[in-house]
Design a protein around this motif. Structure first.
Motif, PDB file in Angstrom:
ATOM      1  N   ALA A  62      49.924  -8.283  -2.355  1.00 55.35           N
ATOM      2  CA  ALA A  62      49.384  -8.069  -1.005  1.00 55.35           C
ATOM      3  C   ALA A  62      50.029  -6.851  -0.350  1.00 55.35           C
ATOM      4  O   ALA A  62      49.365  -6.113   0.385  1.00 55.35           O
ATOM      5  CB  ALA A  62      49.597  -9.317  -0.158  1.00 55.35           C
ATOM      6  N   LYS A  63      51.326  -6.618  -0.609  1.00 54.78           N
ATOM      7  CA  LYS A  63      52.004  -5.435  -0.059  1.00 54.78           C
ATOM      8  C   LYS A  63      51.464  -4.151  -0.675  1.00 54.78           C
ATOM      9  O   LYS A  63      51.438  -3.097  -0.031  1.00 54.78           O
ATOM     10  CB  LYS A  63      53.507  -5.538  -0.303  1.00 54.78           C
ATOM     11  CG  LYS A  63      54.196  -6.570   0.582  1.00 54.78           C
ATOM     12  CD  LYS A  63      55.685  -6.616   0.309  1.00 54.78           C
ATOM     13  CE  LYS A  63      56.362  -7.670   1.185  1.00 54.78           C
ATOM     14  NZ  LYS A  63      57.808  -7.785   0.895  1.00 54.78           N
ATOM     15  N   ASP A  64      51.042  -4.241  -1.937  1.00 54.66           N
ATOM     16  CA  ASP A  64      50.506  -3.059  -2.630  1.00 54.66           C
ATOM     17  C   ASP A  64      49.015  -2.865  -2.380  1.00 54.66           C
ATOM     18  O   ASP A  64      48.464  -1.824  -2.756  1.00 54.66           O
ATOM     19  CB  ASP A  64      50.721  -3.191  -4.143  1.00 54.66           C
ATOM     20  CG  ASP A  64      52.184  -3.032  -4.536  1.00 54.66           C
ATOM     21  OD1 ASP A  64      52.983  -2.621  -3.677  1.00 54.66           O
ATOM     22  OD2 ASP A  64      52.521  -3.339  -5.704  1.00 54.66           O
ATOM     23  N   GLY A  65      48.358  -3.880  -1.811  1.00 50.50           N
ATOM     24  CA  GLY A  65      46.906  -3.827  -1.713  1.00 50.50           C
ATOM     25  C   GLY A  65      46.367  -4.242  -0.362  1.00 50.50           C
ATOM     26  O   GLY A  65      47.071  -4.215   0.648  1.00 50.50           O
ATOM     27  N   ASN A 239      47.507   3.086 -11.251  1.00 51.20           N
ATOM     28  CA  ASN A 239      46.177   3.640 -11.023  1.00 51.20           C
ATOM     29  C   ASN A 239      45.045   2.689 -11.398  1.00 51.20           C
ATOM     30  O   ASN A 239      43.929   3.103 -11.666  1.00 51.20           O
ATOM     31  CB  ASN A 239      46.030   4.964 -11.770  1.00 51.20           C
ATOM     32  CG  ASN A 239      46.903   6.041 -11.155  1.00 51.20           C
ATOM     33  OD1 ASN A 239      46.849   6.277  -9.952  1.00 51.20           O
ATOM     34  ND2 ASN A 239      47.736   6.665 -11.973  1.00 51.20           N
ATOM     35  N   SER A 240      45.353   1.391 -11.399  1.00 49.06           N
ATOM     36  CA  SER A 240      44.326   0.402 -11.730  1.00 49.06           C
ATOM     37  C   SER A 240      43.833  -0.294 -10.469  1.00 49.06           C
ATOM     38  O   SER A 240      44.447  -0.220  -9.405  1.00 49.06           O
ATOM     39  CB  SER A 240      44.889  -0.635 -12.696  1.00 49.06           C
ATOM     40  OG  SER A 240      45.924  -1.371 -12.063  1.00 49.06           O
ATOM     41  N   VAL A 241      42.689  -0.968 -10.614  1.00 47.17           N
ATOM     42  CA  VAL A 241      42.187  -1.893  -9.597  1.00 47.17           C
ATOM     43  C   VAL A 241      42.578  -3.291 -10.044  1.00 47.17           C
ATOM     44  O   VAL A 241      42.264  -3.697 -11.171  1.00 47.17           O
ATOM     45  CB  VAL A 241      40.653  -1.800  -9.452  1.00 47.17           C
ATOM     46  CG1 VAL A 241      40.137  -2.853  -8.480  1.00 47.17           C
ATOM     47  CG2 VAL A 241      40.232  -0.407  -9.025  1.00 47.17           C
ATOM     48  N   VAL A 242      43.278  -4.026  -9.194  1.00 47.77           N
ATOM     49  CA  VAL A 242      43.645  -5.416  -9.502  1.00 47.77           C
ATOM     50  C   VAL A 242      43.109  -6.290  -8.380  1.00 47.77           C
ATOM     51  O   VAL A 242      43.467  -6.120  -7.213  1.00 47.77           O
ATOM     52  CB  VAL A 242      45.178  -5.600  -9.620  1.00 47.77           C
ATOM     53  CG1 VAL A 242      45.501  -7.056  -9.952  1.00 47.77           C
ATOM     54  CG2 VAL A 242      45.761  -4.668 -10.674  1.00 47.77           C
ATOM     55  N   VAL A 243      42.224  -7.200  -8.744  1.00 45.27           N
ATOM     56  CA  VAL A 243      41.668  -8.146  -7.771  1.00 45.27           C
ATOM     57  C   VAL A 243      42.157  -9.535  -8.137  1.00 45.27           C
ATOM     58  O   VAL A 243      41.998  -9.974  -9.281  1.00 45.27           O
ATOM     59  CB  VAL A 243      40.129  -8.115  -7.771  1.00 45.27           C
ATOM     60  CG1 VAL A 243      39.567  -9.208  -6.855  1.00 45.27           C
ATOM     61  CG2 VAL A 243      39.622  -6.758  -7.328  1.00 45.27           C
ATOM     62  N   VAL A 275      42.975  -7.190  -2.978  1.00 51.01           N
ATOM     63  CA  VAL A 275      42.450  -6.078  -3.778  1.00 51.01           C
ATOM     64  C   VAL A 275      43.477  -4.950  -3.776  1.00 51.01           C
ATOM     65  O   VAL A 275      43.730  -4.336  -2.734  1.00 51.01           O
ATOM     66  CB  VAL A 275      41.107  -5.566  -3.226  1.00 51.01           C
ATOM     67  CG1 VAL A 275      40.580  -4.425  -4.096  1.00 51.01           C
ATOM     68  CG2 VAL A 275      40.083  -6.693  -3.138  1.00 51.01           C
ATOM     69  N   LYS A 276      44.091  -4.691  -4.943  1.00 48.14           N
ATOM     70  CA  LYS A 276      44.988  -3.536  -5.079  1.00 48.14           C
ATOM     71  C   LYS A 276      44.185  -2.361  -5.631  1.00 48.14           C
ATOM     72  O   LYS A 276      43.567  -2.467  -6.685  1.00 48.14           O
ATOM     73  CB  LYS A 276      46.165  -3.829  -6.018  1.00 48.14           C
ATOM     74  CG  LYS A 276      47.216  -2.709  -5.976  1.00 48.14           C
ATOM     75  CD  LYS A 276      47.961  -2.545  -7.284  1.00 48.14           C
ATOM     76  CE  LYS A 276      47.185  -1.806  -8.352  1.00 48.14           C
ATOM     77  NZ  LYS A 276      47.071  -0.342  -8.101  1.00 48.14           N
ATOM     78  N   ALA A 283      47.537   0.177   0.785  1.00 47.53           N
ATOM     79  CA  ALA A 283      48.709  -0.681   0.608  1.00 47.53           C
ATOM     80  C   ALA A 283      49.122  -1.332   1.929  1.00 47.53           C
ATOM     81  O   ALA A 283      49.285  -0.659   2.943  1.00 47.53           O
ATOM     82  CB  ALA A 283      49.877   0.123   0.041  1.00 47.53           C
ATOM     83  N   GLY A 284      49.255  -2.652   1.893  1.00 48.66           N
ATOM     84  CA  GLY A 284      49.704  -3.397   3.064  1.00 48.66           C
ATOM     85  C   GLY A 284      48.643  -3.656   4.105  1.00 48.66           C
ATOM     86  O   GLY A 284      48.930  -4.240   5.154  1.00 48.66           O
TER      87      GLY A 284
END
Length: 627
Positions: A62-65, A239-243, A275-276, A283-284
């Motif tokens: 969550a802090k990164d996204g 550099n990825s999308v992480v959901v 969603v990162k 971020a955040g």
């Protein structure tokens, strides 16, 4: 080389170098990792304000996204909710409204659309209910690799047979990714752990011994941490999308619902969504606008620069990432799961601070004043009710355009209201879990409690029949199945099981009738055709038996049992030549099958080939003695 040529060459080199330097570098498409955590309530995650569980991996993500505080699933059922995540469609549009219902090829999935963009695709599931060979047909479309369960499990434990621990799932995913490093990748990782029964491994079983559901969440979070750490080590994370998203929540006794599937309250449809994005973007960020899990598929396609399908019910979340939008999106809910118990389906609208639930006894909740949905404010003439019914009608119209046979309509029905049946549902679910865990005595006792509440519960009668069938009490099993089929005449499975039990008691006439009735409802049942063929043989009706075995072979052309049954019917009819021909071919691939040679001996004998008959009989006897 002449000076002029040298100058010309240098000039060309300089121009090409300048062009190369000034040409924009094309950013490679991002890796996309979709992680669904089954049965995860939003209000049981630490970064959503819950102090009862530690979820450091989700908190760090969550802090990164971008964290969405108000995300809602359209369905409280695993297969249905995941089909919506993968297609961006409401359940009534994609049609997967129960377990085992195929996901139609007419509805493209995110995996198919990203694969068309040269993505390498793989899925790793944590439960057999998402196995594409059985309970989730069509879910593997678009995946280069889909990590199904073994067809025949050697264990009676639920681990490996019905469910995989989260750490096993992520290790399968990491192993695949290590073997296929070339990107871009789209990977779906499904962690099933928070689903009941709540049995977290140590140390979570001790740390959370008084609230094991939270222990399962903490363990799933540790599996997520393992996977994120792997992505960071391999250089893919930044550099990825992480959901990460919950597919649905859990009742935990609220509104008297122990688990999920029956109701559409926030306890089972409000889920966490994080969603990162690639790089530091977003971020955040915390988004408080209401969104839907339907929106995930179009979001992933936009982030991967892939075209979205023409018809989706969801919209990309892109406008929220940089604060371009704060608009709330209406969230629709659907559950047809009550229909399998003979109860009314439910539909809901969550919009503008209220929730409307269409049911035999409709419900309306003012969410800011009543977030727990405890005080029903329904009045037929309420403007919010009228607006909600109009919205549901519009959705149903759209679903009918996408899905040829739309799911059950959301008007009140003559079926029982699930609110009046929730105690039965809790008991039925407990009995199912007891059966899965090989505790038949507990299951039987629980089902008897259901029948005390409702003597005509077809589900309880059918489950009791299955228990007696497994226990070998065929007379009692047939009695229960007969009762279930009388209450629910369109239950093909109950009729098939009744036929099985009656055949065991040698009540061949009634077994034939039950099997015929089952096949009339569902003609493609291989096992029913096979058994009915055998029943007709025992009834001395080889012509009817031949028809059933031929029908079985249309379903499974390579079935040895069906081929042997057909040969036996042909022999009984006196068609020895045809039987011998098929049995000779079968004997070459079934050289150690005594039954093949026993029937071959009979066919040769009927043809007057005494030597061949004796040789086949000797072979059959030798094979039988070597077993």
């Amino acid at each position: 080389m002449k000076p002029v040529k040298v100058l010309r060459t240098l000039y060309v080199v300089l121009i090409l170098s300048a062009a190369a330097f000034s040409a924009p570098t094309r950013t490679p498409p991002p890796d996309v990792f979709l992680i669904t955590i089954d049965t995860l309530r939003a209000d049981h995650v630490h970064c959503y304000g819950y102090a009862g569980v530690a979820t450091p991996a989700l908190d760090a993500l969550a802090k990164d996204g971008v964290r969405f505080t108000q995300a809602f699933t359209p369905s409280p059922i695993t297969n249905t909710s995941h089909a919506s995540i993968l297609t961006g469609l409401l359940p009534g549009s994609h049609g997967v409204t129960d377990f085992g219902v195929p996901l139609s090829a007419s509805h493209p999935t995110v995996a198919e659309l990203l694969k068309a963009q040269n993505y390498h695709t793989a899925a790793f599931i944590g439960a057999v209910i998402l196995d594409s060979k059985s309970l989730a047909p069509g879910f593997d479309r678009g995946f280069d690799y889909y990590d199904n369960f073994p067809e025949h499990s050697s264990t009676k434990s639920r681990w490996g047979r019905l469910e995989r621990r989260g750490m096993d799932v992520v290790e399968h995913a990491e192993n695949w990714l290590s073997k296929h490093p070339a990107g871009p990748h789209f990977m779906w990782v499904h962690l099933y752990d928070p689903h009941d029964p709540y049995e977290p491994p140590a140390p979570y079983s001790q740390i959370y011994k008084d609230h094991l559901y939270d222990g399962e969440i903490a363990y799933a979070d540790s599996a997520l941490a393992h996977f994120i750490a792997y992505l960071k080590r391999s250089g893919k994370y930044a550099n990825s999308v992480v959901v990460v998203v919950g597919d649905h929540g859990e009742g935990l006794g609220e509104h008297h619902e122990d688990t999920h599937g029956i109701f559409l309250y926030d306890s089972t449809i409000h889920v966490p969504l994080i969603v990162k994005l690639p790089g530091p973007r977003g971020a955040g960020t915390v988004v408080t606008a209401q969104v839907r899990t339907l929106d995930i598929m179009p979001t992933l396609l936009e982030l991967a620069s892939a075209a979205a399908p023409q018809k989706t019910d969801g919209e990309s979340l892109e406008p929220y990432f940089d604060g371009k939008s704060e608009a709330a999106r209406p969230a629709f809910g659907e559950t047809d799961y009550p229909l399998r118990f003979g109860w009314a389906p439910l539909r809901s609208v969550r919009s503008e601070g209220f929730k409307f639930i269409e049911a035999p006894r409709p419900e309306l909740y003012d969410l800011p004043l009543d977030p727990a949905e405890m005080t029903n404010k329904y009045e037929p003439q309420d403007a919010r009710v009228q607006k909600s019914r109009a919205m549901l009608a519009e959705v149903r119209s759209k679903e009918a355009q996408i899905q040829v046979s739309s799911s059950a309509a959301p008007e009140p029905s003559s079926l029982p209201d699930p609110k009046d049946k929730i105690e039965e549902q809790n008991l039925l679910h407990a009995a199912m879990i007891a059966t899965e865990d090989n505790r038949p005595a507990d299951a039987r006792k629980t089902l008897e409690k259901v029948l005390a509440l409702d003597p005509k519960s077809p589900t309880a009668l059918r489950q009791l029949g299955e228990l007696e069938l497994q226990a070998g009490d065929y007379v009692q099993a047939a009695h229960h199945f007969k009762g279930a089929a009388e209450i629910r005449p369109n239950d093909a499975a109950a009729l098939f099981h009744e036929g099985q039990a009656l055949e065991k008691t040698h009540d061949l006439g009634d077994a034939r009738d039950a099997l015929e009735a089952s096949l009339k409802l569902m003609p493609g049942q291989f096992n029913a055709r096979l058994l009915l063929g055998q029943v007709y043989l025992d009834l001395k009706d080889p012509a009817a038996a031949e028809d059933q075995f031929e029908a079985a072979l249309l379903v499974q052309p390579d079935s040895v049992e069906a081929q042997l049954g057909l040969a036996e019917a042909q022999i009984t009819k006196g068609n020895f030549a045809e039987a011998a021909q098929s049995l000779e071919a079968l004997s070459k691939v079934q050289a150690k099958n005594a039954h093949v040679f026993d029937l071959l001996a009979k066919a040769y004998s009927g043809l007057g080939k005494k030597t061949e008959a004796q040789q086949a009989a000797t072979r059959a006897k030798l094979l039988s003695s070597n077993k």
